[in-house]
Design an enzyme around this catalytic site. Structure first.
Site, PDB file in Angstrom:
ATOM      1  N   CYS A  55      -1.709  49.633   8.218  1.00 24.47           N
ATOM      2  CA  CYS A  55      -2.178  50.116   9.532  1.00 24.47           C
ATOM      3  C   CYS A  55      -2.175  51.640   9.615  1.00 24.47           C
ATOM      4  CB  CYS A  55      -1.345  49.519  10.657  1.00 24.47           C
ATOM      5  SG  CYS A  55      -1.333  47.732  10.602  1.00 24.47           S
ATOM      6  N   HIS A  81      -6.345  47.848  18.583  1.00 28.44           N
ATOM      7  CA  HIS A  81      -5.790  48.241  17.290  1.00 28.44           C
ATOM      8  C   HIS A  81      -6.621  47.675  16.134  1.00 28.44           C
ATOM      9  CE1 HIS A  81      -3.018  49.316  14.231  1.00 28.44           C
ATOM     10  NE2 HIS A  81      -2.191  48.308  14.294  1.00 28.44           N
TER      11      HIS A  81
END
Lengths: 383, 129
Positions: A83, A331
């Site tokens: 991420c 996200h």
């Protein structure tokens, strides 16, 4: 090392973009960034993407995206750090311009998470497959174990976790690109579906499609284009054990501590010199732990700080996640790090609209991979 | 899970074998080629203790597809007596009564099935003592 300046930014709306492919998303964000910057060519491209192979079965993203952007034969490389892929891609672009090897580089990030993959399984590849995921643990599960330990050690409460979501949704409601641009109440957070005790659905960032891109350039290019000088004054990255269980502490993310130390030293500033900070709030507990590890609050006091409003836009202390954060804005894992940079770019240019932090001059973006095995930090300053 | 990948892990999963650094004493579980503390590459095999305590835990209520039929299940980080920590399911327990600090013992259990015709994958889980 030369000065590096961000001279343009563009992003797609974050959300469930069923009618757009990963290529469409990346190209849309990149074209906006190129147009915003006013450049007529690129020297190279870096694209952050966590898991395009598992999400949509497409690797070799650098070349395919350069092709669809109409930029062949410009060199194009995909950068992966789970991420933190977006932050890592920005760092590569920064280093390439700072070294003098290039003048104008596009740093982008993209993820297409809603095309049918088992998202829980794909995200879990950022943890140790054999010694964590084998046992059935998920990403919410790993952060839930951090939350449980933090609550046990410091008395962090359920209300404090909820306060992160409430604040970030309030900020996100002022962001037209946010996936969940609506407000939530603490009660709604605390009554939402339990995902992995003690984390509930509204403690978790959503599953998101989206792309983001910025143009970084040398000071010479920025001055020629008559740009506001939003300079990168620190770029730092650190790693930690991939398995949460291998760490000395379950409540401190050492990669965040170490990358922050380097970043503050490089920028020559202290935590309280920052006017705003985008942090990696993939789960509400992550924002609390990171806000402590970045030095904004004493260890164990991060929950209390958010509940007392010290991280709100109006606080004047340290506004955190003015964009809405991962929690409300969304996200798309590989794009998140770039979207954080875009929020700083808009804030430092005074173009953040109703979520503008007054007199914002210095901002930080902290982007995390896995349960904290990677942390990438950038600090930007406007002159 | 690919059979070879599973077989490679048998010493660790079935017998809790770790590597102990001959220079600084760091215990690596699973085995490693390089000691992360002193960079030495010389390890001896050590069988870990099967007794420990819960440092933290969660109850997974939304799992990946492979584990979705098992929910809710408890997963914790357990510290064994020799100081090694590992992530493990905590089995045979009322998940709502788990607490940090409880003592556990490591047992041998089936962990997952690799599809209908695939191999059964075994390993360790913790149970309360």
């Amino acid at each position: 090392m030369r000065d590096v300046v961000v001279i343009g930014a563009g992003m797609t709306k974050f959300g469930e973009l069923w009618d757009k492919s990963i290529k469409d998303i990346f190209v849309e964000a990149s074209l906006k960034a190129i147009e915003d910057s006013g450049v007529d060519h690129l020297d190279s491209i870096y694209v952050g993407a966590m898991s395009s192979g598992l999400f949509v079965g497409q690797e070799h993203l650098g070349a395919i995206l350069a092709d669809y952007l109409g930029m062949n034969p410009v060199p194009a490389t995909r950068v992966e750090s789970a991420c933190a892929s977006g932050g890592a891609a920005f760092r590569q672009a920064y280093l390439e311009v700072a070294s003098g090897a290039s003048e104008i580089v596009l740093a982008g990030g993209v993820e297409k998470m809603n095309d049918g993959a088992d998202v829980t399984e794909v995200l879990a590849t950022a943890a140790d497959q054999e010694y964590e995921v084998y046992q059935g643990i998920t990403f919410p599960g790993l952060y839930a174990m951090i939350a449980k330990a933090h609550m046990h050690q410091y008395g962090t409460t359920r209300e404090q976790l909820a306060a992160v979501a409430v604040k970030n949704h309030r900020n996100g409601s002022k962001n037209k690109n946010a996936q969940f641009g609506f407000e939530v109440t603490a009660e709604q957070v605390m009554k939402s579906t339990m995902v992995s005790d003690p984390l509930r659905l509204l403690d978790c960032s959503p599953v998101t499609d989206g792309g983001a891109a910025v143009i970084v350039a040398s000071m010479d290019v920025a001055k020629k284009l008559n740009k506001n000088l939003v300079r990168v004054i620190a770029s730092a990255q650190a790693s930690d054990t991939i398995a949460l269980h291998s760490r000395e502490s379950l409540t401190t993310l050492n990669s965040v501590v170490k990358s922050a130390e380097k970043a503050y030293r490089m920028a020559g500033i202290k935590p309280m010199d920052l006017n705003l900070c985008e942090v990696h709030d993939c789960f509400t507990i992550a924002e609390i732990v990171v806000s402590e590890d970045l030095g904004f609050f004493e260890k164990g006091k991060g929950g209390e700080a958010v509940l007392n409003g010290l991280t709100s836009i109006e606080s004047g202390k340290i506004p955190i996640n003015t964009s809405g954060g991962l929690k409300s804005k969304g996200h798309p894992v590989g794009a998140t790090g770039i979207a954080q940079i875009i929020e700083l770019y808009e804030q430092l240019n005074g173009k953040a609209g109703s979520r503008q932090v007054k007199n914002a001059r210095i901002g930080m973006a902290q982007n995390m991979g896995g349960s904290g095995a990677s942390s990438v930090i950038h600090i930007l300053e406007v002159k | 899970m690919i059979t070879a990948r599973y077989h490679r892990e048998i010493p660790q999963r079935y017998r809790l074998e770790a590597g102990k650094c001959k220079k600084c004493g760091f215990i690596a579980f699973p085995l490693r080629l390089v000691c992360p503390k002193c960079k030495t590459k010389d390890f001896e095999t050590l069988r870990l203790s099967d007794e420990g305590k819960i440092l933290t835990f969660t109850i997974v209520r939304v799992a990946s597809d492979k584990f979705s039929k098992q929910t809710p299940f408890a997963v914790g980080i357990v510290e064994l007596k020799d100081g090694v920590k590992l992530t493990t399911q905590i089995a045979d327990v009322d998940v709502d009564k788990l607490e940090i600090g409880q003592k556990v013992k490591i047992v041998f259990r089936k962990i997952q099935e690799d599809g209908k015709a695939g191999i059964l994958c075994y390993g360790y889980k913790a149970v309360l003592v």
